[in-house]
Design a protein around this motif. Structure first.
Motif, short mmCIF file in Angstrom:
data_model
loop_
_atom_site.label_atom_id
_atom_site.label_comp_id
_atom_site.label_asym_id
_atom_site.label_seq_id
_atom_site.Cartn_x
_atom_site.Cartn_y
_atom_site.Cartn_z
N TYR A 92 0.84 -1.19 0.00
CA TYR A 92 0.00 0.00 0.00
C TYR A 92 0.88 1.24 0.00
CZ TYR A 92 -3.58 -3.38 1.28
OH TYR A 92 -4.43 -4.47 1.29
N GLY A 93 0.28 2.35 -0.41
CA GLY A 93 1.03 3.60 -0.45
C GLY A 93 0.86 4.44 0.79
N ASN A 94 -0.31 4.34 1.44
CA ASN A 94 -0.56 5.12 2.64
C ASN A 94 -1.66 4.47 3.46
OD1 ASN A 94 -3.26 6.43 1.96
ND2 ASN A 94 -2.03 7.09 0.21
N ARG A 95 -1.91 5.02 4.62
CA ARG A 95 -2.84 4.44 5.58
C ARG A 95 -4.26 4.36 5.03
NH1 ARG A 95 -6.07 2.47 8.44
NH2 ARG A 95 -6.20 2.44 10.73
N SER A 96 -4.67 5.31 4.22
CA SER A 96 -6.04 5.31 3.71
C SER A 96 -6.36 4.08 2.87
CB SER A 96 -6.30 6.56 2.84
OG SER A 96 -6.17 7.73 3.59
N GLN A 97 -5.34 3.49 2.25
CA GLN A 97 -5.57 2.45 1.26
C GLN A 97 -5.85 1.08 1.86
OE1 GLN A 97 -2.09 2.61 -1.22
NE2 GLN A 97 -2.60 4.61 -2.07
N TRP A 98 -5.55 0.87 3.13
CA TRP A 98 -5.79 -0.45 3.70
C TRP A 98 -6.74 -0.44 4.90
CZ3 TRP A 98 -4.39 -1.06 8.78
CH2 TRP A 98 -3.42 -0.20 9.27
N GLY A 99 -7.00 0.72 5.47
CA GLY A 99 -7.90 0.78 6.62
C GLY A 99 -9.31 1.14 6.22
N GLY A 100 -10.27 0.74 7.00
CA GLY A 100 -11.65 1.11 6.76
C GLY A 100 -12.22 0.50 5.50
N SER A 101 -13.10 1.26 4.83
CA SER A 101 -13.82 0.73 3.68
C SER A 101 -12.91 0.49 2.48
CB SER A 101 -14.95 1.68 3.29
OG SER A 101 -14.43 2.96 2.95
N ALA A 102 -11.70 1.06 2.49
CA ALA A 102 -10.78 0.83 1.37
C ALA A 102 -10.35 -0.62 1.29
CB ALA A 102 -9.56 1.73 1.52
N LEU A 261 8.60 -3.41 11.55
CA LEU A 261 7.91 -4.58 11.02
C LEU A 261 6.57 -4.17 10.41
CD1 LEU A 261 7.67 -7.54 10.42
CD2 LEU A 261 6.82 -7.91 12.76
N SER A 262 5.80 -3.37 11.11
CA SER A 262 4.50 -2.94 10.60
C SER A 262 4.67 -2.15 9.30
CB SER A 262 3.78 -2.09 11.64
OG SER A 262 2.48 -1.77 11.21
N ASN A 263 5.65 -1.26 9.25
CA ASN A 263 5.91 -0.49 8.03
C ASN A 263 6.20 -1.40 6.85
OD1 ASN A 263 7.89 2.00 9.85
ND2 ASN A 263 5.68 1.75 9.72
N LEU A 264 7.07 -2.38 7.06
CA LEU A 264 7.48 -3.27 5.97
C LEU A 264 6.33 -4.16 5.53
CD1 LEU A 264 11.01 -4.21 7.32
CD2 LEU A 264 10.54 -2.87 5.26
N LEU A 265 5.53 -4.63 6.48
CA LEU A 265 4.41 -5.50 6.13
C LEU A 265 3.39 -4.76 5.27
CD1 LEU A 265 3.82 -7.42 9.47
CD2 LEU A 265 4.41 -8.45 7.29
N LEU A 266 3.13 -3.51 5.58
CA LEU A 266 2.08 -2.77 4.90
C LEU A 266 2.56 -2.05 3.64
CD1 LEU A 266 0.41 -1.24 8.07
CD2 LEU A 266 -0.57 -3.02 6.60
N TYR A 267 3.78 -1.52 3.70
CA TYR A 267 4.27 -0.65 2.62
C TYR A 267 5.49 -1.18 1.90
CZ TYR A 267 1.35 2.35 5.52
OH TYR A 267 0.31 2.86 6.26
N GLY A 268 6.08 -2.26 2.39
CA GLY A 268 7.29 -2.78 1.77
C GLY A 268 8.51 -1.94 2.02
N ARG A 269 8.38 -0.96 2.90
CA ARG A 269 9.48 -0.02 3.17
C ARG A 269 9.26 0.59 4.54
NH1 ARG A 269 9.63 4.51 -1.11
NH2 ARG A 269 9.29 6.04 0.52
N THR A 270 10.35 0.93 5.19
CA THR A 270 10.23 1.61 6.48
C THR A 270 10.84 3.00 6.38
OG1 THR A 270 10.54 1.39 8.87
CG2 THR A 270 12.36 0.65 7.46
N ALA A 271 10.90 3.70 7.49
CA ALA A 271 11.42 5.06 7.50
C ALA A 271 12.89 5.08 7.07
CB ALA A 271 11.27 5.65 8.90
N ASP A 272 13.33 6.23 6.55
CA ASP A 272 14.73 6.42 6.17
C ASP A 272 15.53 6.65 7.45
OD1 ASP A 272 17.20 7.15 5.18
OD2 ASP A 272 16.42 8.55 3.69
N ILE A 273 15.88 5.54 8.10
CA ILE A 273 16.51 5.63 9.41
C ILE A 273 17.92 6.21 9.33
CG2 ILE A 273 15.13 3.90 10.59
CD1 ILE A 273 17.27 1.84 9.82
#
Length: 544
Positions: A92-102, A261-273
């Motif tokens: 997914y690209g952002n939170r809107s795309q996987w939560g709620g009715s999306a 872990l949550s970032n990678l599972l949902l977006y395939g990427r995490t923050a630019d640490i």
């Protein structure tokens, strides 16, 4: 007594082992004794030195392990930690795309089960008991994310065995907030005024990896050169930020909670640490929730190390351990009371098996089955039968199926919330297991006759669940984007529920307390599609 104001120092304990203090000098005593007087650390000394005054008759208990400050988690949606790990079907690209009715599956995965559990007067306390114990048996002594509402309309934050970031009841642990009023979230001037109050705000920020996620951060610049960022803003996730953004964020005093872990599972990427570290952003850790995250901070430390290695070995193991102890305390302004083992500090600690090797690598490598003891406010709460019986004689100890080896929990408390009084972890587990298996019937019953009062007519408390229905509060700022012609549309994800009747509810399996005891969790993790190559398999192996 629940974590909070200090009672008289009536109990004196001494723990012998390798003491990893996480003080400013990173002092490690290979054979040391940690002396506890009531709720405080009295002294930390080599075992060869004499004890402090008052401990002459106290025999140190050998832990046969390494002693660390208790783990401090800065982000969790705690009630949801009864739910199993989601096999995420795509990136997914952002939170809107996987939560709620999306996401058509979201109701069956999240909304449906939690609506049933959160309103039922028998099941709601079971959720509270279970998820708090889950944090405890994974080494976490402080977390955030449980709130309760009463049917009289008042709000009460849960005060339990594990510390709650949002309600501490003690001046040396200033309370943080993880929600703000709708009007503060949407109005830049009000949001900045809220940030200028003497409280940390732990808020979701730039959740995702696309332009919409980054725009959520950029909107904090509500006038040219003027940013709604102060040292009180603690950004959760920050996956949409660029190196330039992290520079701005750091210059204005912002800090960050990383949930790799949550970032990678949902977006395939995490923050630019790497960029965050280069900018000087202080970072803490959070496991997010069990639907797309670790079971606790002990697992998230492993997820963080794998992500750090993949990004070019950004952090040492010592830096990772500091994120879950000393640095987390600094973010909260708790570093004078928690986050390290020093005289005068609160007695929150974790003991893991083993006294050799690098002390920080030992903690990151530790499995949940390696935890020998967890102490909160000087009270032994979880550990091996031998240690708990030696340190807490006469306490009510409970052995729970699914926990490693001979581990016991002590959940009785003199100031226990009445909604939990007398509820054992075993009973809570049984209630939740049965209810989740019977979700189709319970969901249908709840839809036709919502629970409005407790069976005995007393005040009914229910869980305050994030983003299931409007509550008048937000988990994130929603400032409008700055455009050439002035403020634009509000930013941040849109979390909406589907119109019309929900799809049929299916049964759900209760998420296990620990990774070593949950084969389904490990198998799902290893097969996750969005994780980098070998990441899921490697993490699954590290957890077992």
């Amino acid at each position: 007594m629940s974590p909070g104001a200090d009672p008289p120092d009536t109990t004196r304990l001494a723990l012998r082992g390798r003491i990893v203090t996480l003080d400013d000098a990173d002092t490690v005593i290979d054979d040391g004794v940690l002396y506890l007087a009531g709720q405080r650390v009295e002294a930390v000394r080599p075992a060869a030195e004499p004890p402090p005054a008052g401990f002459e008759e106290v025999t140190p208990v050998r832990t046969r392990g390494s002693v660390y400050p208790g783990l401090i988690e800065l982000h969790n949606h705690l009630p949801y930690d009864v739910l199993p790990l989601w096999a995420v079907p795509k990136k997914y690209g952002n939170r809107s795309q996987w939560g709620g009715s999306a996401n058509p599956a979201y109701h069956g995965l999240v909304t449906g089960p939690m609506t049933v559990l959160g309103q039922d007067p028998r099941l709601m306390p079971a959720v509270v008991r279970y998820v708090e114990a889950k944090a405890l048996v994974n080494g976490t002594t402080t977390t955030q994310g449980i709130a309760l509402f009463s049917n009289a309309g008042a709000r009460r934050m849960y005060r339990g065995i594990v510390r709650n970031v949002e309600q501490t009841d003690t001046p040396d642990l200033p309370e943080a907030a993880s929600r703000i009023a709708d009007v503060e979230a949407a109005d830049a001037a009000r949001f900045l005024a809220r940030l200028q109050q003497p409280h940390r705000l732990l808020l979701h920020l730039a959740e995702g990896v696309d332009d919409a996620a980054r725009a959520h951060f950029q909107a904090l610049q509500f006038e040219p050169g003027t940013w709604a960022v102060t040292e009180n803003l603690v950004g959760i996730h920050c996956t949409g930020l660029t190196a330039e953004d992290f520079g701005v964020f750091a210059r204005h005093g912002g800090s960050m909670v990383w949930s790799p872990l949550s970032n990678l599972l949902l977006y395939g990427r995490t923050a630019d640490i790497a960029a965050a570290k280069e900018a000087g952003v202080t970072i803490g850790l959070g496991s997010d929730w069990s639907v797309s995250g670790s079971k606790g901070l002990l697992g998230e430390l492993k997820a963080a190390r794998l992500a750090s290695t993949a990004a070019g070995s950004v952090f040492t193991d010592r830096e990772l351990v500091a994120m879950a102890t000393r640095d987390a305390a600094r973010i909260l302004r708790w570093d004078g009371a928690l986050g390290s083992l020093r005289p005068g500090m609160r007695a929150d600690l974790l003991v893991v098996a083993g006294e050799s090797g690098d002390p920080y690598t030992s903690l990151v490598d530790a499995r949940d089955s390696d935890i020998r003891l967890v102490v909160i406010d000087g009270t032994p709460r979880y550990g091996t039968a031998a240690l708990l019986r030696a340190l807490a004689p006469g306490a009510t100890l409970e052995q729970v199926p699914g926990l490693p080896g001979d581990r016991l929990v002590q959940l009785d408390d003199g100031a226990m919330d009445p909604v939990l009084a007398g509820l054992t972890l075993t009973e809570a587990t049984d209630r939740l297991t049965e209810a989740l298996a019977d979700l189709p019937r319970l969901a249908a019953r709840a839809a036709s006759a919502p629970v409005t009062a407790s069976p005995d007519g007393e005040v009914q408390w229910q869980l305050a669940l994030d983003e299931i229905r409007p509550t008048g509060e937000e988990l994130r700022p929603r400032l409008p984007a700055l455009t050439a012609s002035g403020p634009g549309r509000p930013t941040g994800p849109s979390i909406t529920t589907a119109e019309g009747p929900p799809p049929p509810q299916l049964p759900v399996v209760l998420d296990g307390l620990t990774a070593t005891g949950d084969r389904t969790f490990l198998d799902t993790l290893a097969a996750e599609l969005n994780l980098p190559k070998e990441y899921g398999t490697s993490l699954s192996r590290l957890l077992t």
